[in-house]
Scaffold this motif. Structure first.
Motif, PDB file in Angstrom:
ATOM      1  N   VAL A   7       0.839  -1.198   0.000  1.00 35.37           N
ATOM      2  CA  VAL A   7       0.000   0.000   0.000  1.00 35.37           C
ATOM      3  C   VAL A   7       0.878   1.254   0.000  1.00 35.37           C
ATOM      4  O   VAL A   7       0.600   2.225  -0.714  1.00 35.37           O
ATOM      5  CB  VAL A   7      -0.955  -0.007   1.225  1.00 35.37           C
ATOM      6  N   PHE A   8       1.953   1.229   0.767  1.00 35.80           N
ATOM      7  CA  PHE A   8       2.870   2.367   0.769  1.00 35.80           C
ATOM      8  C   PHE A   8       3.544   2.527  -0.598  1.00 35.80           C
ATOM      9  O   PHE A   8       3.710   3.635  -1.090  1.00 35.80           O
ATOM     10  CB  PHE A   8       3.936   2.194   1.859  1.00 35.80           C
ATOM     11  N   GLU A   9       3.930   1.406  -1.189  1.00 37.28           N
ATOM     12  CA  GLU A   9       4.548   1.477  -2.531  1.00 37.28           C
ATOM     13  C   GLU A   9       3.591   2.162  -3.503  1.00 37.28           C
ATOM     14  O   GLU A   9       4.012   2.975  -4.330  1.00 37.28           O
ATOM     15  CB  GLU A   9       4.877   0.068  -3.028  1.00 37.28           C
ATOM     16  N   HIS A  10       2.319   1.813  -3.376  1.00 42.74           N
ATOM     17  CA  HIS A  10       1.308   2.411  -4.248  1.00 42.74           C
ATOM     18  C   HIS A  10       1.225   3.925  -4.025  1.00 42.74           C
ATOM     19  O   HIS A  10       1.168   4.707  -4.987  1.00 42.74           O
ATOM     20  CB  HIS A  10      -0.037   1.743  -3.963  1.00 42.74           C
ATOM     21  N   LEU A  11       1.258   4.339  -2.775  1.00 37.87           N
ATOM     22  CA  LEU A  11       1.206   5.775  -2.460  1.00 37.87           C
ATOM     23  C   LEU A  11       2.409   6.503  -3.063  1.00 37.87           C
ATOM     24  O   LEU A  11       2.262   7.573  -3.667  1.00 37.87           O
ATOM     25  CB  LEU A  11       1.242   5.992  -0.940  1.00 37.87           C
ATOM     26  N   ILE A  12       3.575   5.926  -2.880  1.00 40.42           N
ATOM     27  CA  ILE A  12       4.800   6.554  -3.395  1.00 40.42           C
ATOM     28  C   ILE A  12       4.727   6.633  -4.919  1.00 40.42           C
ATOM     29  O   ILE A  12       5.074   7.654  -5.521  1.00 40.42           O
ATOM     30  CB  ILE A  12       6.037   5.751  -2.926  1.00 40.42           C
ATOM     31  N   GLU A  13       4.197   5.576  -5.513  1.00 41.58           N
ATOM     32  CA  GLU A  13       4.029   5.541  -6.964  1.00 41.58           C
ATOM     33  C   GLU A  13       3.116   6.679  -7.429  1.00 41.58           C
ATOM     34  O   GLU A  13       3.413   7.384  -8.389  1.00 41.58           O
ATOM     35  CB  GLU A  13       3.438   4.175  -7.346  1.00 41.58           C
ATOM     36  N   LEU A  14       1.997   6.829  -6.711  1.00 38.35           N
ATOM     37  CA  LEU A  14       1.001   7.848  -7.063  1.00 38.35           C
ATOM     38  C   LEU A  14       1.603   9.256  -7.083  1.00 38.35           C
ATOM     39  O   LEU A  14       1.191  10.112  -7.867  1.00 38.35           O
ATOM     40  CB  LEU A  14      -0.147   7.847  -6.039  1.00 38.35           C
ATOM     41  N   SER A  15       2.553   9.494  -6.166  1.00 37.09           N
ATOM     42  CA  SER A  15       3.074  10.853  -6.017  1.00 37.09           C
ATOM     43  C   SER A  15       4.289  11.107  -6.893  1.00 37.09           C
ATOM     44  O   SER A  15       4.806  12.217  -6.934  1.00 37.09           O
ATOM     45  CB  SER A  15       3.440  11.094  -4.554  1.00 37.09           C
ATOM     46  N   ARG A  16       4.727  10.079  -7.623  1.00 42.15           N
ATOM     47  CA  ARG A  16       6.003  10.205  -8.324  1.00 42.15           C
ATOM     48  C   ARG A  16       5.966  11.219  -9.471  1.00 42.15           C
ATOM     49  O   ARG A  16       6.972  11.854  -9.785  1.00 42.15           O
ATOM     50  CB  ARG A  16       6.484   8.841  -8.823  1.00 42.15           C
ATOM     51  N   ASP A  17       4.813  11.396 -10.055  1.00 45.26           N
ATOM     52  CA  ASP A  17       4.737  12.323 -11.188  1.00 45.26           C
ATOM     53  C   ASP A  17       4.470  13.760 -10.756  1.00 45.26           C
ATOM     54  O   ASP A  17       4.385  14.663 -11.592  1.00 45.26           O
ATOM     55  CB  ASP A  17       3.624  11.879 -12.154  1.00 45.26           C
ATOM     56  N   LEU A  18       4.305  13.970  -9.474  1.00 44.10           N
ATOM     57  CA  LEU A  18       4.039  15.328  -8.998  1.00 44.10           C
ATOM     58  C   LEU A  18       5.336  16.134  -8.985  1.00 44.10           C
ATOM     59  O   LEU A  18       6.420  15.580  -8.824  1.00 44.10           O
ATOM     60  CB  LEU A  18       3.456  15.278  -7.584  1.00 44.10           C
ATOM     61  N   GLU A  19       5.169  17.459  -9.135  1.00 42.37           N
ATOM     62  CA  GLU A  19       6.334  18.324  -9.048  1.00 42.37           C
ATOM     63  C   GLU A  19       6.864  18.303  -7.611  1.00 42.37           C
ATOM     64  O   GLU A  19       6.075  18.304  -6.667  1.00 42.37           O
ATOM     65  CB  GLU A  19       5.902  19.744  -9.397  1.00 42.37           C
ATOM     66  N   PRO A  20       8.179  18.282  -7.402  1.00 42.33           N
ATOM     67  CA  PRO A  20       8.698  18.254  -6.038  1.00 42.33           C
ATOM     68  C   PRO A  20       8.220  19.462  -5.233  1.00 42.33           C
ATOM     69  O   PRO A  20       8.060  20.561  -5.771  1.00 42.33           O
ATOM     70  CB  PRO A  20      10.219  18.303  -6.236  1.00 42.33           C
ATOM     71  N   VAL A 133      -0.806  -1.895   6.910  1.00 44.88           N
ATOM     72  CA  VAL A 133      -0.882  -3.062   7.810  1.00 44.88           C
ATOM     73  C   VAL A 133      -0.932  -4.314   6.939  1.00 44.88           C
ATOM     74  O   VAL A 133      -1.908  -4.513   6.218  1.00 44.88           O
ATOM     75  CB  VAL A 133      -2.142  -2.988   8.698  1.00 44.88           C
ATOM     76  N   PRO A 134       0.105  -5.126   6.976  1.00 46.88           N
ATOM     77  CA  PRO A 134       0.163  -6.282   6.065  1.00 46.88           C
ATOM     78  C   PRO A 134      -1.091  -7.138   6.081  1.00 46.88           C
ATOM     79  O   PRO A 134      -1.511  -7.636   5.049  1.00 46.88           O
ATOM     80  CB  PRO A 134       1.377  -7.071   6.570  1.00 46.88           C
ATOM     81  N   ASN A 135      -1.712  -7.269   7.228  1.00 49.54           N
ATOM     82  CA  ASN A 135      -2.846  -8.177   7.344  1.00 49.54           C
ATOM     83  C   ASN A 135      -4.197  -7.490   7.094  1.00 49.54           C
ATOM     84  O   ASN A 135      -5.245  -8.060   7.393  1.00 49.54           O
ATOM     85  CB  ASN A 135      -2.842  -8.791   8.741  1.00 49.54           C
ATOM     86  N   TYR A 136      -4.178  -6.278   6.560  1.00 44.81           N
ATOM     87  CA  TYR A 136      -5.427  -5.550   6.268  1.00 44.81           C
ATOM     88  C   TYR A 136      -5.399  -5.205   4.784  1.00 44.81           C
ATOM     89  O   TYR A 136      -4.363  -4.799   4.262  1.00 44.81           O
ATOM     90  CB  TYR A 136      -5.493  -4.288   7.135  1.00 44.81           C
ATOM     91  N   PRO A 137      -6.516  -5.351   4.086  1.00 44.49           N
ATOM     92  CA  PRO A 137      -6.453  -5.272   2.621  1.00 44.49           C
ATOM     93  C   PRO A 137      -6.292  -3.868   2.055  1.00 44.49           C
ATOM     94  O   PRO A 137      -6.233  -3.707   0.833  1.00 44.49           O
ATOM     95  CB  PRO A 137      -7.797  -5.872   2.190  1.00 44.49           C
ATOM     96  N   LYS A 138      -6.266  -2.851   2.890  1.00 45.31           N
ATOM     97  CA  LYS A 138      -6.148  -1.508   2.337  1.00 45.31           C
ATOM     98  C   LYS A 138      -5.484  -0.579   3.341  1.00 45.31           C
ATOM     99  O   LYS A 138      -5.187  -0.976   4.472  1.00 45.31           O
ATOM    100  CB  LYS A 138      -7.520  -0.966   1.929  1.00 45.31           C
ATOM    101  N   LEU A 139      -5.260   0.642   2.904  1.00 43.66           N
ATOM    102  CA  LEU A 139      -4.695   1.680   3.762  1.00 43.66           C
ATOM    103  C   LEU A 139      -5.588   1.857   4.988  1.00 43.66           C
ATOM    104  O   LEU A 139      -6.810   1.795   4.900  1.00 43.66           O
ATOM    105  CB  LEU A 139      -4.679   2.980   2.950  1.00 43.66           C
TER     106      LEU A 139
END
Lengths: 318, 318
Positions: A7-20, A133-139
């Motif tokens: 889930v964190f990887e997904h968040l980081i991915e989502l923000s990657r195209d944003l301007e710093p 949380v590894p054992n929870y299906p979402k953020l």
């Protein structure tokens, strides 16, 4: 158990195209806090402005093998001075977010909450743990386990709204909000059950908007559909909460820590309700959690810019 | 405006085929209270047992042109003694309901609530005004405007449940319950708005059953669909309440009296939660209101007999 922390990887991915985003980093004088900033900079999430004693920062950077020659450094000898300067940079809109370095949260928040020179917005400040949380299906968002100690009902209403607004920014259109207590029934002797009922009605009446609120719910009913079914709880939130609202700081802190230390969760901590988002990392955070904090922060800054195009590069100005 | 008080006529009609109920009438020593009992007896709603000073009762009957020779009279010299004897008849299941004659409500209720010889059931006692309001399209129950002075949340839960149970007996399968306050939003400074929210959640969680509960609602939102729409209140209860739950006795009493004196309403008053229903009429009640009170009482007694076939002719026994 699903793969760890995607889930964190997904968040980081989502923000990657944003301007710093220009971030004032207050007192980054140990390796962990400096690395948190430089790593996020290397991933193009932030443009750090390092606020603290220049010679010490350079010394820490050298020892950690980090090149900080490309970053602006604002001289501030003490932690208190660094907090004041970093807040000032946000107030002047030179920075759009604030990041805690190696200083006590109290010292930073004291400057943030000053009525004359601070960063208070119109809403109460509150803290959200964004948890993977590894054992929870979402953020899973947990609030408020860090800023408001024993919030009143009015304060809880702001805490809930802050968390819902954050969930929207993170792509959760209609977050399910569980107001936690020890039991799922209204019990006059347990004040948090009454607050929970009141918050639900506030949502019914449009005093809280943008989420589906239910409570009181016990922790098991909030995160487990099976537990909710066993208790015959009819609720659109039970078993599938996106946001857990804890009764007070003590219970919230224990809950968050328990998830980190026994359920292998990782958390990004962020303070909402101020003129700029404030990242509160702790020494124990992993590199990924630090990046996720910056990703959340960047998404918040960009969401605000879309809402207030005049806000420019910084916050809402001084 | 529709024809006056046809809702009461309907109630009286509904109860006409029921077997007459044995009612202990406490201290019927003025014309109004004696006529209330004898008129209901003539309509075959009740079989009165007149409890009071026999000579005085006979004198009142003669003066009012009433023949009471067919009714049992239980001798009791004072109002206090009559209350005690009437309560005793209900406790012994010789009577299935209690009716207030010409004595203070306090005197009667003191005997009803005695822990050793009274009529307390498992639920808190509460009062309901069953109102026929010419300008409202249906029966309107108001509770509690007469027994509980400043009810706690737990007491309000019983008050609501008693009223819902009564509504069922009166043929309203899913009564719409409006929890009244001064405003329709949750406002921490107005305690009744918090109680209202808590009662709604109690209904969500099955702690209150059999009705659709919403609140806080202001009086206008509760009884006027137009007012509710103007305020953008989304509620299955607003504008069409069957039951109004008032925050306390003072506000409830003023509300009920206002409906009677300025909106031409008539009311039947009944106390629920005891082992037998208790009719509290007042001198100002019309003949039709008195009959309606007895009709409600008879329907309650017969409903209880259907639920507890062993209860026999009287209440739930001593």
């Amino acid at each position: 158990m699903r793969q760890n922390h995607h889930v964190f990887e997904h968040l980081i991915e989502l923000s990657r195209d944003l301007e710093p985003v220009a971030v004032a980093v207050a007192f980054p004088v140990d390796d962990v806090s400096l690395l948190g900033a430089t790593e996020a900079a290397r991933q193009h999430l932030i443009e750090p402005v390092l606020v603290g004693p220049k010679s010490r920062i350079l010394q820490v950077a050298r020892a950690a093998g980090q090149d900080v020659s490309g970053y602006r450094i604002v001289e501030a000898e003490t932690a208190e001075a660094a907090a004041e300067q970093a807040v000032g940079l946000c107030r002047k809109a030179e920075c759009a977010a604030l990041m805690k370095g190696s200083l006590h949260t109290d010292v930073l928040m004291r400057e943030v909450t000053r009525s004359d020179t601070g960063l208070r917005g119109t809403r109460r400040l509150s803290h959200v743990f964004v948890m993977d949380v590894p054992n929870y299906p979402k953020l899973l968002l947990i609030t408020d386990a860090a800023v408001n100690i024993v919030p009143t009902l009015e304060e809880k209403a702001d805490i809930v709204q802050n968390a819902i607004d954050l969930a929207h920014v993170l792509g959760i259109a209609q977050p399910k909000v569980a107001i936690l207590s020890a039991v799922e029934t209204v019990t006059p002797k347990i004040a948090s059950t009454i607050d929970a009922a009141a918050l639900c009605k506030m949502a019914d009446r449009g005093q809280i908007t943008g989420g589906i609120v239910d409570g009181p719910l016990a922790f098991d009913n909030a995160v487990s559909l099976r537990a909710a079914r066993l208790k015959h709880i009819v609720s659109p939130v039970a078993g599938q909460a996106d946001i857990l609202v804890v009764p007070d700081l003590e219970s919230g802190n224990m809950l968050a820590k328990q998830l980190e230390y026994l359920a292998d969760a990782e958390s990004a901590g962020i303070v909402l309700g101020a003129r700029v988002p404030i990242v509160l990392t702790s020494r124990a955070d992993s590199a990924k959690a630090r990046l996720a904090s910056c990703a959340v922060m960047a998404m918040l800054v960009h969401a605000r810019r879309r809402q207030q195009p005049s806000a420019g590069n910084g916050g809402s100005g001084s």
